[in-house]
Scaffold this active site. Structure first.
Site, mmCIF file in Angstrom:
data_model
loop_
_atom_site.group_PDB
_atom_site.id
_atom_site.type_symbol
_atom_site.label_atom_id
_atom_site.label_comp_id
_atom_site.label_asym_id
_atom_site.label_seq_id
_atom_site.Cartn_x
_atom_site.Cartn_y
_atom_site.Cartn_z
ATOM 1 N N ASP A 1 76.933 -45.115 5.092
ATOM 2 C CA ASP A 1 77.027 -44.813 6.523
ATOM 3 C C ASP A 1 76.356 -45.883 7.364
ATOM 4 O O ASP A 1 75.543 -46.675 6.884
ATOM 5 C CB ASP A 1 76.415 -43.445 6.825
ATOM 6 C CG ASP A 1 74.912 -43.396 6.597
ATOM 7 O OD1 ASP A 1 74.444 -43.939 5.568
ATOM 8 O OD2 ASP A 1 74.192 -42.810 7.435
ATOM 9 N N GLU B 1 72.373 -41.846 4.969
ATOM 10 C CA GLU B 1 70.987 -42.324 4.982
ATOM 11 C C GLU B 1 70.461 -42.419 6.398
ATOM 12 O O GLU B 1 69.292 -42.120 6.665
ATOM 13 C CB GLU B 1 70.904 -43.687 4.283
ATOM 14 C CG GLU B 1 69.490 -44.187 4.016
ATOM 15 C CD GLU B 1 68.919 -45.065 5.128
ATOM 16 O OE1 GLU B 1 67.746 -45.457 5.033
ATOM 17 O OE2 GLU B 1 69.648 -45.357 6.111
ATOM 18 N N GLU B 2 71.320 -42.839 7.318
ATOM 19 C CA GLU B 2 70.871 -43.084 8.689
ATOM 20 C C GLU B 2 70.457 -41.807 9.413
ATOM 21 O O GLU B 2 69.715 -41.865 10.392
ATOM 22 C CB GLU B 2 71.967 -43.800 9.482
ATOM 23 C CG GLU B 2 72.326 -45.184 8.961
ATOM 24 C CD GLU B 2 71.212 -46.207 9.130
ATOM 25 O OE1 GLU B 2 70.164 -45.861 9.705
ATOM 26 O OE2 GLU B 2 71.390 -47.347 8.670
ATOM 27 N N ASP C 1 68.545 -52.406 0.712
ATOM 28 C CA ASP C 1 68.643 -51.889 2.086
ATOM 29 C C ASP C 1 67.607 -52.524 3.000
ATOM 30 O O ASP C 1 67.277 -51.983 4.044
ATOM 31 C CB ASP C 1 68.473 -50.361 2.054
ATOM 32 C CG ASP C 1 68.874 -49.673 3.350
ATOM 33 O OD1 ASP C 1 69.609 -50.295 4.148
ATOM 34 O OD2 ASP C 1 68.448 -48.526 3.570
#
Length: 407
Positions: free
Chosen positions: A84, A177-178, A200
């Site tokens: 995402d 994740e966001e 990341d």
């Protein structure tokens, strides 16, 4: 080393809108993430030689395995990236490629925006490199599609060079994740490794195993609305209560005034009327004691205000989101020491510093898999000024290959 397919792969990924949406009741939070996993990533994973590639519809993770080709390399290492992108326009991403950047402003497409070294001095670190930027209307999505592209490219290189010996490798691409829930349903049993790395991070050399501990705070303020002409001694303005609450928090404990190991309270939303208002905060700190103290403070402020009001009009809801993974990783620093050794052999200076944020690795570490974070190359992430260096992405691929060959 240069990797022929890395840039094209990255461009293909970022053109797919996989923006996550908070408060969704589904996993992933958006259908586009699942479609990205099933129609783009899964076929490609199979094509480059990953085995047992499967998608888990319960948690939104796409997982594959590359078995060791040398039985003496007994470690099992995982690599994780998220599909995402952040809360910024991600529709019709149109990357532009700047070859051999020589300094100065970069105009972002036909928009009125530009990358200016005066505003973004980090540009000066990339003279002579190939930069991928936005056109000024969207984010880029290097967070974290650079990580996905790097992992894919490393696997492709290893399977195309079978003489290169490597350990067992697991790959996982996950959702959301966001919005802080990506690893909530992660299944450790489906990812049997000794340790893992999230790809990341940001600039070259980042190696991180300390994150914030994080909590979400929702405060509801209950007012009493009467006609303002006759409001004396009767009206209780919920918006004024919200302002009062906010002003009781330390003014300097805000993101714009803090760095390093300093924590903060961050007001992320404020809505309401005289009758009812709602304030949303995130609470962040590194040390467990100070993290807990911040939560106690907001409870005490609410209790004090309610006592003064004579009734319960300030309602606090606190939810922990993730914890500083240092507590887990420092018990066994093998993953960190190995990454440092590989980077140094590649003439990359490890930059070990705390993440003023969190990663999926924060939660996964507490599930039993130590999962520090490695640079993926993104700069100015989460907005129109995001960019990434192709050369930094290539170096990230080098690190992945180095890790699995040294294990």
């Amino acid at each position: 080393m240069k990797y022929d397919n890395l840039l094209d792969r990255f461009i293909k990924y970022v053109k797919v809108n996989t923006r996550s949406v908070p408060d969704s009741e589904t996993t992933p939070s958006t259908e586009s993430q699942e479609a990205f996993a099933l129609t783009i990533l899964k076929p490609e994973m199979e094509a480059i030689g990953l085995q047992d590639v499967h998608y888990n519809p319960v948690n939104g993770y796409l997982i594959g395995t590359l078995p060791a080709n040398n039985p003496t390399l007994t470690r099992k290492i995982g690599f994780i990236a998220h599909m995402d992108t952040a809360d910024f326009n991600a529709e019709n991403v149109n990357p532009q490629i700047i070859d051999n950047y020589q300094g100065g402003d970069i105009t972002l497409g036909s928009s009125n925006y530009k990358l200016d070294p005066k505003a973004f001095p980090n540009l000066n670190n990339y003279i002579g490199q190939t930069l991928i930027t936005t056109d000024g209307t969207t984010l880029l999505g290097a967070d974290d599609k650079s990580g996905i592209a790097e992992i894919m490219t490393a696997i492709e290189f290893l399977t195309s060079q079978p003489q290169i010996e490597h350990c067992d490798i697991k790959v996982a691409f996950g959702p959301d994740e966001e919005i802080g829930v990506g690893a909530d349903k992660f299944e450790v049993a489906d990812f049997e490794v000794d340790f893992a790395y999230t790809m990341d991070g940001g600039p070259l050399g980042e190696l991180q195993y300390e994150t914030f501990s994080a909590a979400a705070l929702e405060v509801t303020f209950l007012g009493r609305n009467v006609h303002p002409g006759t409001a004396k001694d009767q009206m209780i303005n919920a918006l004024e209560l919200a302002i009062d609450f906010h002003e009781k928090l330390p003014a300097k404990d805000r993101p714009e005034y803090t760095d390093g190991y300093q924590g903060f309270y961050h007001l992320t939303g404020l809505t309401g009327t005289v009758e009812e208002a709602r304030a949303s905060y995130i609470i962040r700190d590194f040390e467990e004691a100070s993290f807990e103290a911040r939560k106690v403070k907001v409870e005490n402020i609410a209790q004090s205000m309610n006592a003064q009001l004579g009734t319960k009009r300030v309602l606090v809801e606190l939810n922990d989101q993730y914890y500083n993974m240092k507590k887990v990783i420092e018990k066994d620093m093998t993953a960190i020491e190995l990454a440092k050794e590989v980077m140094e052999e590649l003439a990359i200076k490890p930059v070990i510093e705390p993440i003023r944020g969190g990663t999926d690795g924060s939660k996964i570490s507490f599930m039993g898999i130590p999962t520090p974070n490695i640079f993926a190359g993104g700069e100015n992430m989460h907005g129109r000024f995001e960019f990434v260096s192709l050369q930094t992405m290539e170096r990230a691929v080098d690190v992945i290959i180095g890790l699995v060959c040294k294990a």
